[in-house]
Enzyme design. Sequence first.
Site, PDB file in Angstrom:
ATOM      1  N   ALA A 213       6.914  -1.470  -4.546  1.00  0.00           N
ATOM      2  CA  ALA A 213       6.008  -0.745  -3.646  1.00  0.00           C
ATOM      3  C   ALA A 213       4.734  -1.561  -3.456  1.00  0.00           C
ATOM      4  CB  ALA A 213       5.684   0.617  -4.249  1.00  0.00           C
ATOM      5  N   ASN A 214       3.768  -1.017  -2.739  1.00  0.00           N
ATOM      6  CA  ASN A 214       2.465  -1.684  -2.648  1.00  0.00           C
ATOM      7  C   ASN A 214       1.350  -0.654  -2.766  1.00  0.00           C
ATOM      8  OD1 ASN A 214       1.608  -0.814   0.094  1.00  0.00           O
ATOM      9  ND2 ASN A 214       3.437  -1.961   0.708  1.00  0.00           N
ATOM     10  N   ARG A 215       0.100  -1.122  -2.731  1.00  0.00           N
ATOM     11  CA  ARG A 215      -1.028  -0.257  -3.069  1.00  0.00           C
ATOM     12  C   ARG A 215      -1.576   0.561  -1.907  1.00  0.00           C
ATOM     13  NH1 ARG A 215      -2.673  -1.257  -8.087  1.00  0.00           N
ATOM     14  NH2 ARG A 215      -2.368  -3.314  -8.962  1.00  0.00           N
ATOM     15  N   SER A 216      -0.939   0.529  -0.754  1.00  0.00           N
ATOM     16  CA  SER A 216      -1.478   1.279   0.378  1.00  0.00           C
ATOM     17  C   SER A 216      -1.524   2.785   0.074  1.00  0.00           C
ATOM     18  CB  SER A 216      -0.597   1.051   1.611  1.00  0.00           C
ATOM     19  OG  SER A 216      -0.968   1.963   2.614  1.00  0.00           O
ATOM     20  N   ALA A 283       1.452  -0.634   5.551  1.00  0.00           N
ATOM     21  CA  ALA A 283       1.595  -1.902   4.831  1.00  0.00           C
ATOM     22  C   ALA A 283       3.085  -2.094   4.577  1.00  0.00           C
ATOM     23  CB  ALA A 283       0.821  -1.848   3.530  1.00  0.00           C
TER      24      ALA A 283
END
Length: 409
Positions: A213-216, A283
Amino acid sequence: MPSATPSSPPRIVLGVAGGIAAYKAVDLLRRLRALDYHVAPILTPDATRFVGTVTFSALASEPARTSLYGDAVTPIPHTYLAQHCDLIVVAPATAHLIARYAHGLADDLLCATLLATRAPVVLCPAMHTEMWEQPSVQENLATLRRRGVLVLGPVAGALAGGDEGAGRMVEPEEIVHAVKAVLGGDRGPLSGRHVLVSAGGTREAIDPVRVIANRSSGRQGYAIATVAARLGARVTLVTTLERALALDVTRAVDVVRVESAEELLDAMTAHQREADVVIMAAAVADFRVVASEHKLKRSQGVPTLQLEPTPDVLAALVGARVAGQVVVGFAAETTDVETHAREKLVKKDVDLLVVNDVSAPGVGFEHETNEVLILGRDGEGERVSLRSKEGVAEVILARVASLLTQGAP
Ligand code: CTP
Protein backbone atom coordinates in the site's frame (compact mmCIF):
# COMPACT_ATOMS: atom_id res chain seq x y z
CA MET A 1 -38.38 8.80 -14.37
CA PRO A 2 -38.07 12.61 -14.12
CA SER A 3 -41.57 13.99 -14.00
CA ALA A 4 -40.94 17.77 -13.83
CA THR A 5 -41.72 19.74 -16.99
CA PRO A 6 -40.47 23.29 -17.63
CA SER A 7 -43.73 24.57 -16.18
CA SER A 8 -44.01 22.18 -13.23
CA PRO A 9 -41.58 22.14 -10.29
CA PRO A 10 -39.48 19.06 -9.45
CA ARG A 11 -41.37 16.54 -7.32
CA ILE A 12 -39.81 15.25 -4.13
CA VAL A 13 -40.97 12.43 -1.89
CA LEU A 14 -39.91 13.25 1.68
CA GLY A 15 -39.61 10.04 3.72
CA VAL A 16 -39.57 10.35 7.49
CA ALA A 17 -38.57 7.38 9.68
CA GLY A 18 -39.05 6.96 13.42
CA GLY A 19 -36.27 8.86 15.16
CA ILE A 20 -36.15 12.00 17.27
CA ALA A 21 -34.64 13.95 14.33
CA ALA A 22 -38.08 13.57 12.69
CA TYR A 23 -38.99 16.97 14.13
CA LYS A 24 -36.31 18.51 11.86
CA ALA A 25 -38.05 17.03 8.83
CA VAL A 26 -40.76 19.67 9.37
CA ASP A 27 -38.16 22.42 8.90
CA LEU A 28 -36.76 20.58 5.86
CA LEU A 29 -40.24 20.35 4.35
CA ARG A 30 -40.80 24.08 4.91
CA ARG A 31 -37.48 24.92 3.22
CA LEU A 32 -38.18 22.67 0.22
CA ARG A 33 -41.63 24.21 -0.22
CA ALA A 34 -40.11 27.72 0.02
CA LEU A 35 -38.04 26.77 -3.05
CA ASP A 36 -41.29 25.79 -4.79
CA TYR A 37 -40.55 22.07 -4.97
CA HIS A 38 -43.61 19.82 -4.98
CA VAL A 39 -43.25 17.71 -1.81
CA ALA A 40 -45.19 14.55 -0.94
CA PRO A 41 -44.43 13.29 2.60
CA ILE A 42 -44.43 9.65 3.68
CA LEU A 43 -44.19 8.91 7.40
CA THR A 44 -43.41 5.42 8.66
CA PRO A 45 -45.75 4.20 11.40
CA ASP A 46 -42.94 4.76 13.94
CA ALA A 47 -42.36 8.32 12.70
CA THR A 48 -45.92 9.19 13.72
CA ARG A 49 -44.94 8.53 17.35
CA PHE A 50 -42.53 11.49 17.09
CA VAL A 51 -44.36 13.87 14.73
CA GLY A 52 -47.93 14.14 13.45
CA THR A 53 -49.29 13.83 9.92
CA VAL A 54 -51.38 16.97 10.44
CA THR A 55 -48.25 19.14 10.56
CA PHE A 56 -46.80 17.58 7.40
CA SER A 57 -50.11 17.72 5.51
CA ALA A 58 -50.52 21.40 6.38
CA LEU A 59 -47.09 22.33 4.97
CA ALA A 60 -46.73 19.86 2.06
CA SER A 61 -48.05 19.87 -1.52
CA GLU A 62 -50.21 16.80 -0.88
CA PRO A 63 -51.47 15.07 2.25
CA ALA A 64 -48.91 13.12 4.27
CA ARG A 65 -49.26 9.36 3.73
CA THR A 66 -48.56 6.56 6.17
CA SER A 67 -50.27 3.48 4.75
CA LEU A 68 -49.30 1.06 2.02
CA TYR A 69 -53.01 0.63 1.29
CA GLY A 70 -54.48 3.52 -0.68
CA ASP A 71 -57.88 5.09 -1.15
CA ALA A 72 -60.26 5.63 -4.09
CA VAL A 73 -58.11 8.50 -5.45
CA THR A 74 -54.72 6.79 -5.14
CA PRO A 75 -55.33 3.04 -4.86
CA ILE A 76 -51.64 2.04 -5.09
CA PRO A 77 -49.74 4.86 -3.40
CA HIS A 78 -46.24 3.31 -3.55
CA THR A 79 -46.18 2.95 -7.33
CA TYR A 80 -47.88 6.32 -7.82
CA LEU A 81 -45.35 8.13 -5.62
CA ALA A 82 -42.37 6.13 -6.96
CA GLN A 83 -43.24 6.88 -10.59
CA HIS A 84 -44.13 10.52 -10.08
CA CYS A 85 -41.08 11.85 -8.33
CA ASP A 86 -37.71 13.26 -9.34
CA LEU A 87 -36.05 12.54 -6.00
CA ILE A 88 -36.70 10.74 -2.70
CA VAL A 89 -35.11 12.18 0.45
CA VAL A 90 -35.30 10.17 3.67
CA ALA A 91 -34.64 12.34 6.72
CA PRO A 92 -34.10 10.94 9.23
CA ALA A 93 -33.10 7.47 8.02
CA THR A 94 -32.94 5.15 11.04
CA ALA A 95 -30.83 1.99 11.31
CA HIS A 96 -34.04 -0.03 10.87
CA LEU A 97 -35.09 1.84 7.72
CA ILE A 98 -31.57 1.50 6.24
CA ALA A 99 -31.55 -2.25 6.95
CA ARG A 100 -34.98 -2.80 5.43
CA TYR A 101 -34.08 -0.79 2.31
CA ALA A 102 -30.70 -2.54 1.89
CA HIS A 103 -32.38 -5.95 2.14
CA GLY A 104 -35.25 -5.12 -0.20
CA LEU A 105 -38.05 -5.34 2.38
CA ALA A 106 -41.25 -3.57 1.46
CA ASP A 107 -43.31 -3.79 4.63
CA ASP A 108 -44.45 -0.17 4.77
CA LEU A 109 -45.22 2.61 2.30
CA LEU A 110 -41.80 4.28 2.53
CA CYS A 111 -39.80 1.09 1.89
CA ALA A 112 -42.15 -0.03 -0.88
CA THR A 113 -41.80 3.37 -2.57
CA LEU A 114 -38.00 3.25 -2.25
CA LEU A 115 -37.99 -0.15 -3.96
CA ALA A 116 -40.43 0.89 -6.67
CA THR A 117 -38.70 4.11 -7.73
CA ARG A 118 -36.06 4.77 -10.37
CA ALA A 119 -35.50 8.32 -9.09
CA PRO A 120 -32.33 9.23 -7.18
CA VAL A 121 -32.46 8.61 -3.44
CA VAL A 122 -30.77 10.64 -0.71
CA LEU A 123 -30.57 9.12 2.81
CA CYS A 124 -29.79 11.23 5.88
CA PRO A 125 -28.98 8.77 8.68
CA ALA A 126 -29.57 9.68 12.32
CA MET A 127 -28.96 7.40 15.29
CA HIS A 128 -26.87 6.95 18.41
CA THR A 129 -23.10 6.58 17.92
CA GLU A 130 -23.07 2.95 19.10
CA MET A 131 -25.67 2.07 16.48
CA TRP A 132 -23.95 4.13 13.77
CA GLU A 133 -20.67 2.30 14.36
CA GLN A 134 -22.21 -1.18 14.13
CA PRO A 135 -20.69 -3.11 11.21
CA SER A 136 -24.22 -4.19 10.21
CA VAL A 137 -25.29 -0.55 9.74
CA GLN A 138 -22.09 0.35 7.88
CA GLU A 139 -22.37 -2.70 5.62
CA ASN A 140 -26.00 -1.92 4.79
CA LEU A 141 -25.01 1.63 3.88
CA ALA A 142 -22.07 0.41 1.79
CA THR A 143 -24.50 -1.84 -0.12
CA LEU A 144 -26.87 1.06 -0.73
CA ARG A 145 -24.05 3.39 -1.80
CA ARG A 146 -22.83 0.78 -4.25
CA ARG A 147 -26.33 0.79 -5.74
CA GLY A 148 -26.13 4.56 -6.24
CA VAL A 149 -27.90 5.86 -3.14
CA LEU A 150 -26.45 9.13 -1.83
CA VAL A 151 -25.77 9.18 1.91
CA LEU A 152 -25.49 12.56 3.65
CA GLY A 153 -23.88 12.59 7.07
CA PRO A 154 -24.38 11.95 9.86
CA VAL A 155 -22.26 14.51 11.69
CA ALA A 156 -20.96 14.65 15.26
CA GLY A 157 -22.93 16.64 17.82
CA ALA A 158 -25.64 16.49 20.48
CA LEU A 159 -27.78 13.35 20.38
CA ALA A 160 -31.05 12.36 22.07
CA GLY A 161 -30.90 11.82 25.84
CA GLY A 162 -28.08 14.35 26.36
CA ASP A 163 -25.40 12.22 24.66
CA GLU A 164 -22.76 13.55 22.27
CA GLY A 165 -21.08 11.86 19.30
CA ALA A 166 -21.32 10.83 15.66
CA GLY A 167 -24.87 10.09 14.53
CA ARG A 168 -26.58 13.48 14.43
CA MET A 169 -28.58 14.11 11.27
CA VAL A 170 -27.10 16.76 8.93
CA GLU A 171 -28.93 20.07 9.24
CA PRO A 172 -31.91 20.73 6.93
CA GLU A 173 -29.98 23.54 5.22
CA GLU A 174 -27.27 21.05 4.21
CA ILE A 175 -29.90 18.61 2.91
CA VAL A 176 -31.43 21.37 0.79
CA HIS A 177 -27.98 22.03 -0.79
CA ALA A 178 -27.75 18.36 -1.74
CA VAL A 179 -31.30 18.29 -3.10
CA LYS A 180 -30.55 21.32 -5.27
CA ALA A 181 -27.33 19.74 -6.52
CA VAL A 182 -29.04 16.43 -7.39
CA LEU A 183 -31.90 18.19 -9.14
CA GLY A 184 -29.44 20.45 -10.99
CA GLY A 185 -30.89 23.60 -9.50
CA ASP A 186 -27.67 24.84 -7.94
CA ARG A 187 -26.25 27.76 -9.84
CA GLY A 188 -22.62 27.18 -8.79
CA PRO A 189 -19.77 27.59 -11.31
CA LEU A 190 -19.73 23.82 -11.87
CA SER A 191 -23.49 23.43 -12.08
CA GLY A 192 -24.54 20.97 -14.77
CA ARG A 193 -20.99 19.57 -14.92
CA HIS A 194 -19.89 16.06 -14.02
CA VAL A 195 -16.62 15.79 -12.10
CA LEU A 196 -14.90 12.40 -11.87
CA VAL A 197 -12.22 12.29 -9.16
CA SER A 198 -10.03 9.53 -7.74
CA ALA A 199 -8.80 9.45 -4.13
CA GLY A 200 -6.68 7.37 -1.80
CA GLY A 201 -3.80 5.00 -2.36
CA THR A 202 -4.06 1.76 -4.30
CA ARG A 203 -3.38 -1.61 -2.64
CA GLU A 204 -1.71 -4.35 -4.64
CA ALA A 205 -1.96 -7.97 -3.53
CA ILE A 206 1.16 -9.96 -2.68
CA ASP A 207 -0.88 -13.05 -1.85
CA PRO A 208 -4.49 -13.56 -0.64
CA VAL A 209 -3.74 -11.85 2.72
CA ARG A 210 -0.95 -9.32 2.16
CA VAL A 211 -0.84 -6.09 0.18
CA ILE A 212 1.57 -3.36 -0.83
CA ALA A 213 0.00 0.00 0.00
CA ASN A 214 1.08 3.63 0.24
CA ARG A 215 0.65 6.52 2.67
CA SER A 216 -2.08 8.44 0.86
CA SER A 217 -4.92 9.41 3.25
CA GLY A 218 -7.33 10.29 0.44
CA ARG A 219 -8.11 13.64 2.07
CA GLN A 220 -7.18 15.84 -0.92
CA GLY A 221 -9.36 13.79 -3.29
CA TYR A 222 -12.27 13.86 -0.82
CA ALA A 223 -11.86 17.62 -0.41
CA ILE A 224 -12.06 18.01 -4.20
CA ALA A 225 -15.21 15.87 -4.31
CA THR A 226 -16.85 17.86 -1.49
CA VAL A 227 -16.01 21.27 -2.95
CA ALA A 228 -16.99 20.24 -6.51
CA ALA A 229 -20.41 19.17 -5.22
CA ARG A 230 -20.71 22.44 -3.29
CA LEU A 231 -19.99 24.30 -6.55
CA GLY A 232 -22.94 22.53 -8.15
CA ALA A 233 -21.26 19.60 -9.93
CA ARG A 234 -22.47 16.05 -10.06
CA VAL A 235 -19.54 14.11 -8.62
CA THR A 236 -18.32 10.55 -8.95
CA LEU A 237 -15.63 9.73 -6.42
CA VAL A 238 -13.59 6.60 -7.10
CA THR A 239 -11.87 5.78 -3.84
CA THR A 240 -9.71 3.12 -2.25
CA LEU A 241 -10.91 4.04 1.25
CA GLU A 242 -13.08 1.45 2.91
CA ARG A 243 -15.11 3.80 5.09
CA ALA A 244 -16.14 6.72 2.94
CA LEU A 245 -17.61 8.56 5.90
CA ALA A 246 -14.32 8.68 7.74
CA LEU A 247 -14.01 11.82 5.62
CA ASP A 248 -16.53 14.56 5.12
CA VAL A 249 -18.41 13.75 1.97
CA THR A 250 -21.79 15.02 3.05
CA ARG A 251 -23.00 16.26 -0.29
CA ALA A 252 -24.21 14.81 -3.56
CA VAL A 253 -21.36 12.45 -4.35
CA ASP A 254 -21.55 8.96 -5.87
CA VAL A 255 -18.90 6.79 -4.27
CA VAL A 256 -17.28 3.87 -6.11
CA ARG A 257 -14.93 1.63 -4.10
CA VAL A 258 -11.81 0.13 -5.66
CA GLU A 259 -8.61 -1.39 -4.37
CA SER A 260 -5.90 -1.96 -6.98
CA ALA A 261 -4.55 0.15 -9.86
CA GLU A 262 -6.29 -2.23 -12.27
CA GLU A 263 -9.69 -1.72 -10.55
CA LEU A 264 -9.10 2.04 -10.46
CA LEU A 265 -8.41 2.00 -14.20
CA ASP A 266 -11.63 0.07 -14.86
CA ALA A 267 -13.77 2.38 -12.70
CA MET A 268 -12.29 5.59 -14.08
CA THR A 269 -12.59 4.52 -17.71
CA ALA A 270 -16.16 3.30 -17.11
CA HIS A 271 -17.17 6.81 -15.94
CA GLN A 272 -14.90 8.91 -18.15
CA ARG A 273 -17.23 9.28 -21.12
CA GLU A 274 -19.90 11.25 -19.26
CA ALA A 275 -17.42 13.43 -17.30
CA ASP A 276 -16.60 17.06 -18.06
CA VAL A 277 -13.66 16.97 -15.67
CA VAL A 278 -11.34 14.10 -14.69
CA ILE A 279 -9.07 14.60 -11.67
CA MET A 280 -6.50 11.93 -10.78
CA ALA A 281 -5.75 12.71 -7.13
CA ALA A 282 -5.19 9.06 -6.16
CA ALA A 283 -1.71 7.80 -5.38
CA VAL A 284 -1.44 4.88 -7.77
CA ALA A 285 1.17 2.18 -7.24
CA ASP A 286 3.66 2.16 -10.11
CA PHE A 287 4.49 -1.49 -9.58
CA ARG A 288 2.60 -4.50 -8.40
CA VAL A 289 3.75 -7.90 -7.31
CA VAL A 290 3.25 -10.91 -9.49
CA ALA A 291 0.86 -12.18 -6.82
CA SER A 292 0.88 -15.68 -5.41
CA GLU A 293 -2.42 -17.55 -5.59
CA HIS A 294 -1.80 -19.05 -2.15
CA LYS A 295 -0.59 -17.48 1.08
CA LEU A 296 3.22 -17.36 1.21
CA LYS A 297 4.29 -19.56 4.13
CA ARG A 298 7.01 -18.53 6.54
CA SER A 299 8.36 -22.07 6.38
CA GLN A 300 9.16 -21.58 2.68
CA GLY A 301 11.82 -18.98 3.60
CA VAL A 302 12.17 -15.33 2.62
CA PRO A 303 10.34 -14.91 -0.68
CA THR A 304 11.64 -12.95 -3.63
CA LEU A 305 8.88 -10.68 -4.84
CA GLN A 306 8.82 -10.16 -8.55
CA LEU A 307 7.41 -6.78 -9.57
CA GLU A 308 5.67 -5.78 -12.77
CA PRO A 309 4.35 -2.36 -13.87
CA THR A 310 0.76 -1.34 -13.17
CA PRO A 311 -1.32 0.41 -15.83
CA ASP A 312 -0.75 4.17 -16.02
CA VAL A 313 -4.32 5.25 -15.34
CA LEU A 314 -3.76 8.92 -16.12
CA ALA A 315 -2.13 8.08 -19.46
CA ALA A 316 -5.11 5.88 -20.37
CA LEU A 317 -7.55 8.67 -19.46
CA VAL A 318 -5.59 11.26 -21.43
CA GLY A 319 -5.48 8.85 -24.38
CA ALA A 320 -9.26 8.44 -24.28
CA ARG A 321 -10.02 12.08 -23.50
CA VAL A 322 -13.42 13.26 -24.74
CA ALA A 323 -13.53 16.59 -26.62
CA GLY A 324 -13.77 19.52 -24.22
CA GLN A 325 -12.89 17.38 -21.20
CA VAL A 326 -10.51 18.94 -18.64
CA VAL A 327 -7.96 16.47 -17.27
CA VAL A 328 -6.07 17.23 -14.06
CA GLY A 329 -3.08 15.21 -12.86
CA PHE A 330 -1.21 15.28 -9.57
CA ALA A 331 2.52 14.92 -9.03
CA ALA A 332 4.32 13.99 -5.85
CA GLU A 333 7.93 15.18 -5.90
CA THR A 334 10.68 15.36 -3.31
CA THR A 335 13.62 16.94 -5.18
CA ASP A 336 13.94 19.62 -7.89
CA VAL A 337 10.21 19.97 -7.57
CA GLU A 338 9.47 22.59 -10.22
CA THR A 339 11.82 21.18 -12.88
CA HIS A 340 10.45 17.65 -12.52
CA ALA A 341 6.89 18.98 -12.45
CA ARG A 342 7.30 20.99 -15.66
CA GLU A 343 8.67 17.90 -17.41
CA LYS A 344 5.75 15.86 -16.06
CA LEU A 345 3.19 18.43 -17.28
CA VAL A 346 4.44 18.04 -20.85
CA LYS A 347 4.92 14.27 -20.65
CA LYS A 348 1.50 13.62 -19.13
CA ASP A 349 -0.29 16.01 -21.55
CA VAL A 350 -2.75 17.21 -18.90
CA ASP A 351 -4.53 20.57 -18.68
CA LEU A 352 -3.47 21.17 -15.09
CA LEU A 353 -0.83 19.51 -12.96
CA VAL A 354 -1.10 19.90 -9.19
CA VAL A 355 2.32 19.46 -7.67
CA ASN A 356 3.04 18.48 -4.05
CA ASP A 357 6.49 18.74 -2.53
CA VAL A 358 5.81 15.82 -0.21
CA SER A 359 9.03 16.40 1.74
CA ALA A 360 7.86 19.86 2.97
CA PRO A 361 6.30 20.18 6.48
CA GLY A 362 2.48 19.96 6.63
CA VAL A 363 2.23 18.93 2.98
CA GLY A 364 0.80 15.93 1.15
CA PHE A 365 0.31 12.47 2.60
CA GLU A 366 -1.35 12.06 6.01
CA HIS A 367 -1.71 15.81 6.65
CA GLU A 368 -4.85 17.91 7.06
CA THR A 369 -3.20 20.73 5.14
CA ASN A 370 -1.52 21.09 1.78
CA GLU A 371 0.59 23.51 -0.21
CA VAL A 372 0.80 23.06 -3.97
CA LEU A 373 2.01 24.49 -7.22
CA ILE A 374 -0.56 24.42 -10.03
CA LEU A 375 0.90 24.34 -13.53
CA GLY A 376 -1.21 25.03 -16.61
CA ARG A 377 -0.49 24.18 -20.25
CA ASP A 378 0.67 27.74 -20.84
CA GLY A 379 3.46 27.08 -18.32
CA GLU A 380 1.96 29.62 -15.92
CA GLY A 381 2.55 28.48 -12.32
CA GLU A 382 0.28 29.34 -9.38
CA ARG A 383 1.63 28.81 -5.87
CA VAL A 384 -1.09 27.94 -3.37
CA SER A 385 0.24 28.61 0.14
CA LEU A 386 -0.29 26.21 3.08
CA ARG A 387 -4.02 25.83 3.88
CA SER A 388 -6.73 23.21 4.41
CA LYS A 389 -7.16 20.62 1.67
CA GLU A 390 -10.62 22.08 0.96
CA GLY A 391 -8.96 25.47 0.51
CA VAL A 392 -6.56 23.92 -2.02
CA ALA A 393 -9.50 22.19 -3.74
CA GLU A 394 -11.24 25.56 -4.13
CA VAL A 395 -8.26 26.99 -6.04
CA ILE A 396 -7.92 23.89 -8.25
CA LEU A 397 -11.64 23.89 -9.08
CA ALA A 398 -11.68 27.64 -9.79
CA ARG A 399 -8.97 26.97 -12.42
CA VAL A 400 -11.01 24.03 -13.76
CA ALA A 401 -14.19 26.16 -13.97
CA SER A 402 -12.34 28.83 -15.91
CA LEU A 403 -10.90 26.23 -18.35
CA LEU A 404 -14.41 24.87 -18.90
CA THR A 405 -15.79 28.31 -19.77
CA GLN A 406 -12.86 28.91 -22.16
CA GLY A 407 -13.62 25.53 -23.76
CA ALA A 408 -10.81 23.07 -22.96
CA PRO A 409 -8.90 21.42 -25.85
N1 CTP B 1 -0.74 7.89 -11.98
C1 CTP B 1 -1.56 7.00 -12.64
N2 CTP B 1 -1.21 5.69 -12.78
C2 CTP B 1 -0.03 5.24 -12.28
C3 CTP B 1 0.82 6.15 -11.60
C4 CTP B 1 0.45 7.45 -11.47
O1 CTP B 1 -2.64 7.40 -13.09
N3 CTP B 1 0.28 3.95 -12.41
C5 CTP B 1 -1.15 9.29 -11.89
C6 CTP B 1 -1.31 9.86 -10.49
O2 CTP B 1 -2.63 9.73 -10.02
C7 CTP B 1 -0.97 11.33 -10.69
C8 CTP B 1 0.01 11.31 -11.84
O3 CTP B 1 -0.14 10.06 -12.49
O4 CTP B 1 -2.10 12.08 -11.09
C9 CTP B 1 1.45 11.48 -11.47
O5 CTP B 1 1.81 10.58 -10.46
P1 CTP B 1 3.33 10.52 -9.98
O6 CTP B 1 3.49 9.36 -9.05
O7 CTP B 1 3.78 11.87 -9.50
O8 CTP B 1 4.10 10.29 -11.36
P2 CTP B 1 4.69 9.05 -12.05
O9 CTP B 1 4.25 9.07 -13.46
O10 CTP B 1 4.40 7.81 -11.30
O11 CTP B 1 6.24 9.43 -12.05
P3 CTP B 1 7.37 9.24 -10.90
O12 CTP B 1 6.78 8.33 -9.85
O13 CTP B 1 8.49 8.63 -11.66
O14 CTP B 1 7.66 10.62 -10.39
